[in-house]
Design a protein around this motif. Structure first.
Motif, mmCIF file in Angstrom:
data_model
loop_
_atom_site.group_PDB
_atom_site.id
_atom_site.type_symbol
_atom_site.label_atom_id
_atom_site.label_comp_id
_atom_site.label_asym_id
_atom_site.label_seq_id
_atom_site.Cartn_x
_atom_site.Cartn_y
_atom_site.Cartn_z
ATOM 1 N N ILE A 1 12.208 -38.778 52.069
ATOM 2 C CA ILE A 1 11.591 -37.645 52.959
ATOM 3 C C ILE A 1 12.427 -37.361 54.197
ATOM 4 O O ILE A 1 12.650 -38.390 54.943
ATOM 5 C CB ILE A 1 10.059 -37.513 52.922
ATOM 6 C CG1 ILE A 1 9.280 -37.833 51.781
ATOM 7 C CG2 ILE A 1 9.727 -36.285 53.968
ATOM 8 C CD1 ILE A 1 9.466 -36.413 50.759
ATOM 9 N N HIS A 2 12.899 -36.574 54.398
ATOM 10 C CA HIS A 2 13.969 -36.214 55.667
ATOM 11 C C HIS A 2 13.036 -35.873 57.000
ATOM 12 O O HIS A 2 11.898 -35.151 56.485
ATOM 13 C CB HIS A 2 14.954 -35.100 55.421
ATOM 14 C CG HIS A 2 15.736 -35.330 54.259
ATOM 15 N ND1 HIS A 2 16.879 -36.053 54.666
ATOM 16 C CD2 HIS A 2 15.838 -35.299 53.112
ATOM 17 C CE1 HIS A 2 17.890 -36.160 53.447
ATOM 18 N NE2 HIS A 2 17.016 -35.713 52.602
ATOM 19 N N MET A 3 13.321 -36.447 58.009
ATOM 20 C CA MET A 3 12.584 -36.158 59.243
ATOM 21 C C MET A 3 12.602 -34.871 59.748
ATOM 22 O O MET A 3 11.422 -34.150 60.085
ATOM 23 C CB MET A 3 13.205 -36.957 60.364
ATOM 24 C CG MET A 3 12.272 -37.042 61.341
ATOM 25 S SD MET A 3 12.838 -38.045 62.844
ATOM 26 C CE MET A 3 12.035 -39.620 61.885
ATOM 27 N N ASN A 4 13.547 -33.872 59.183
ATOM 28 C CA ASN A 4 13.414 -32.368 59.620
ATOM 29 C C ASN A 4 12.548 -31.384 58.878
ATOM 30 O O ASN A 4 12.121 -30.535 59.271
ATOM 31 C CB ASN A 4 15.037 -31.793 59.603
ATOM 32 C CG ASN A 4 15.212 -31.847 58.096
ATOM 33 O OD1 ASN A 4 14.814 -32.480 57.407
ATOM 34 N ND2 ASN A 4 16.500 -31.330 57.740
ATOM 35 N N ALA A 5 11.808 -32.160 57.785
ATOM 36 C CA ALA A 5 10.844 -31.421 57.098
ATOM 37 C C ALA A 5 9.360 -31.946 57.552
ATOM 38 O O ALA A 5 8.370 -31.551 57.046
ATOM 39 C CB ALA A 5 10.769 -31.901 55.663
ATOM 40 N N THR A 6 9.461 -32.882 58.789
ATOM 41 C CA THR A 6 8.061 -33.561 59.298
ATOM 42 C C THR A 6 7.726 -32.932 60.540
ATOM 43 O O THR A 6 8.655 -32.026 60.935
ATOM 44 C CB THR A 6 8.001 -34.920 59.477
ATOM 45 O OG1 THR A 6 9.098 -35.190 60.208
ATOM 46 C CG2 THR A 6 8.534 -35.692 57.908
ATOM 47 N N ARG A 7 6.772 -33.101 61.314
ATOM 48 C CA ARG A 7 6.179 -32.445 62.573
ATOM 49 C C ARG A 7 7.035 -33.486 63.564
ATOM 50 O O ARG A 7 6.756 -32.894 64.893
ATOM 51 C CB ARG A 7 4.806 -32.756 62.794
ATOM 52 C CG ARG A 7 4.403 -34.037 62.577
ATOM 53 C CD ARG A 7 2.746 -33.880 62.635
ATOM 54 N NE ARG A 7 2.125 -35.357 62.692
ATOM 55 C CZ ARG A 7 0.916 -35.610 62.679
ATOM 56 N NH1 ARG A 7 -0.021 -34.645 63.064
ATOM 57 N NH2 ARG A 7 0.442 -36.685 62.540
ATOM 58 N N TRP A 8 7.644 -34.360 63.304
ATOM 59 C CA TRP A 8 8.586 -35.195 64.306
ATOM 60 C C TRP A 8 9.842 -34.729 64.414
ATOM 61 O O TRP A 8 10.466 -34.757 63.077
ATOM 62 C CB TRP A 8 8.525 -36.565 64.277
ATOM 63 C CG TRP A 8 7.000 -37.017 64.239
ATOM 64 C CD1 TRP A 8 6.273 -37.277 65.154
ATOM 65 C CD2 TRP A 8 6.318 -37.542 62.674
ATOM 66 N NE1 TRP A 8 4.811 -37.624 64.573
ATOM 67 C CE2 TRP A 8 4.875 -37.797 63.329
ATOM 68 C CE3 TRP A 8 6.528 -37.728 61.633
ATOM 69 C CZ2 TRP A 8 3.932 -38.320 62.369
ATOM 70 C CZ3 TRP A 8 5.599 -38.194 60.703
ATOM 71 C CH2 TRP A 8 4.504 -38.482 61.108
ATOM 72 N N GLU A 9 10.506 -34.389 65.750
ATOM 73 C CA GLU A 9 11.851 -33.912 65.805
ATOM 74 C C GLU A 9 12.801 -34.870 65.759
ATOM 75 O O GLU A 9 13.709 -34.798 65.183
ATOM 76 C CB GLU A 9 11.973 -32.661 66.865
ATOM 77 C CG GLU A 9 11.162 -31.446 66.792
ATOM 78 C CD GLU A 9 11.275 -30.693 67.831
ATOM 79 O OE1 GLU A 9 12.045 -31.120 68.563
ATOM 80 O OE2 GLU A 9 10.485 -29.721 68.009
#
Length: 390
Positions: free
Chosen positions: A105-113
């Motif tokens: 899962i890529h970080m740009n798809a989560t709530r953390w930048e």
């Protein structure tokens, strides 16, 4: 232009490129599709499947973002726990290992930048210990597994018990040494008296050798009396010195002998008290090994026969199957208060008892002995030293 053949260099090159990691800007998290170039990504964005996914996400965007964030956090912590345990490690090292998986899962798809923001969040929520250094952020996983916590508490309690025994032994030895030193220092000093003459005409005689030397005309009886008195004083002082020396020597010997006897008594007492084997027939045990599968894991059984002290033939209670297991694959079973148990290790080994109560803080239970010479006595026994009778 037609499609390349299966074994052509172009087809092989395309398969090699599709296996490895590619540019993040050409990856669609909603569709979980990786494109190899800008043209492919543009075509994917114009496709109907992508448009349908965008419509679904637009209805409830927070739900999709929370799902991706939760999955990213779970996989990241699982990799940290499995790969590094409770060691302190740089957060970028873990992240590089995490993104090496093509399906992550890529970080740009989560709530953390950023990774730093995610690291701070882990520290605030109590999942990890985080600290900032000139080289960057370091994290350390906090293992909150109940089994791990129980094992750590048992090790700490055992270490404290060993330290208490060592402190008591050292204190006893120090006391014995102090008593021996005090007995050596206290010695009776000889008493010296002043020589006095009964009359001025009388002369004093000294016995300097085996023969008696008398200076001047004097009475033989007085000379003999004085020399005899001198001999008695010397003999008494000598006896006092020798008696004090022998007494101090006896004290020193007794202290040393007492220490040796205490150590021997301790060894003799410990030898029959605890052993590294505890299996007994007709007791209920629990299978803790996972090698036999979920069918027998955490299931109870009755020991039918003990072989070689360290292995036993057990019969499963629910299925009736018979297995031969090592004692490392079994553990004792604690019944409800009021049930009969058998003490399998410790000073009351092979003694039947009645379970009165359980102390969860100290991992011990209060038992009333039901057999043996000390029948009726209440004792505290550790969990692993007794088990339920079949």
């Amino acid at each position: 232009m037609g499609k390349a053949d299966f074994l052509s260099p172009k087809a092989i090159s395309n398969r090699i490129k599709s296996k490895g990691l590619q540019k993040l800007r050409w990856y669609c998290q909603m569709c979980q599709k990786q494109c190899r170039d800008e043209n492919g990504f543009k075509c994917h964005c114009m496709s109907e499947s992508h448009q349908r996914q965008l419509l679904l996400a637009s209805e409830n965007p927070n739900r999709f973002m929370d799902h991706f964030s939760q999955e990213f956090k779970s996989e990241f912590l699982e990799l940290l726990r499995r790969r590094f345990g409770t060691k302190r490690v740089h957060n970028n090292i873990i992240y590089n290992e995490y993104i090496s998986d093509r399906q992550h899962i890529h970080m740009n798809a989560t709530r953390w930048e950023t990774l730093t923001e995610f690291t701070k969040w882990l520290g605030r929520e109590g999942f990890c210990k985080v600290d900032e250094t000139p080289k960057g952020w370091y994290i350390q996983y906090i293992d909150r597994d109940p089994e791990t916590i129980r094992r750590q508490e048992e090790l700490a309690r055992k270490k404290k018990h060993d330290l208490d025994d060592e402190e008591r032994s050292a204190k006893f030895i120090e006391e014995q040494v102090r008593r021996g030193r005090d007995g050596k220092e206290i010695e009776e000093n000889p008493v010296y008296t002043e020589l006095k003459r009964e009359s001025e005409e009388e002369k004093v005689a000294f016995n300097l050798g085996a023969s008696l030397c008398v200076a001047g005309p004097s009475k033989t009886s007085s000379a003999l009396g004085v020399s005899a008195l001198k001999k008695d004083v010397a003999v008494s002082v000598k006896r006092k010195d020798t008696s004090s020396d022998t007494r101090s020597e006896k004290k020193r010997k007794s202290a040393l002998e007492e220490i040796i006897e205490m150590e021997e008594r301790k060894k003799k007492k410990q030898q029959p008290v605890r052993t590294d084997y505890w299996l007994q027939p007709n007791i209920v045990v629990k299978v803790v090994t996972k090698k036999l599968g979920e069918r027998y894991h955490k299931r109870k059984a009755v020991i039918m026969e003990v072989k070689d002290k360290y292995s036993a033939v057990v019969k499963m209670i629910d299925s009736g199957d018979k297995l031969k297991l090592d004692q490392t694959h079994l553990e004792t079973v604690i019944p409800a208060p009021g049930k009969q148990v058998l003490i399998v290790n410790g000073p009351y080994r092979d003694t039947e008892a009645l379970l009165e109560g359980i102390d969860e803080k100290s991992f011990t239970a209060t038992l009333t002995l039901d057999s043996g010479q000390q029948k009726g006595k209440r004792v505290d026994v550790a969990y692993e030293d007794f088990s339920k009778l079949a």
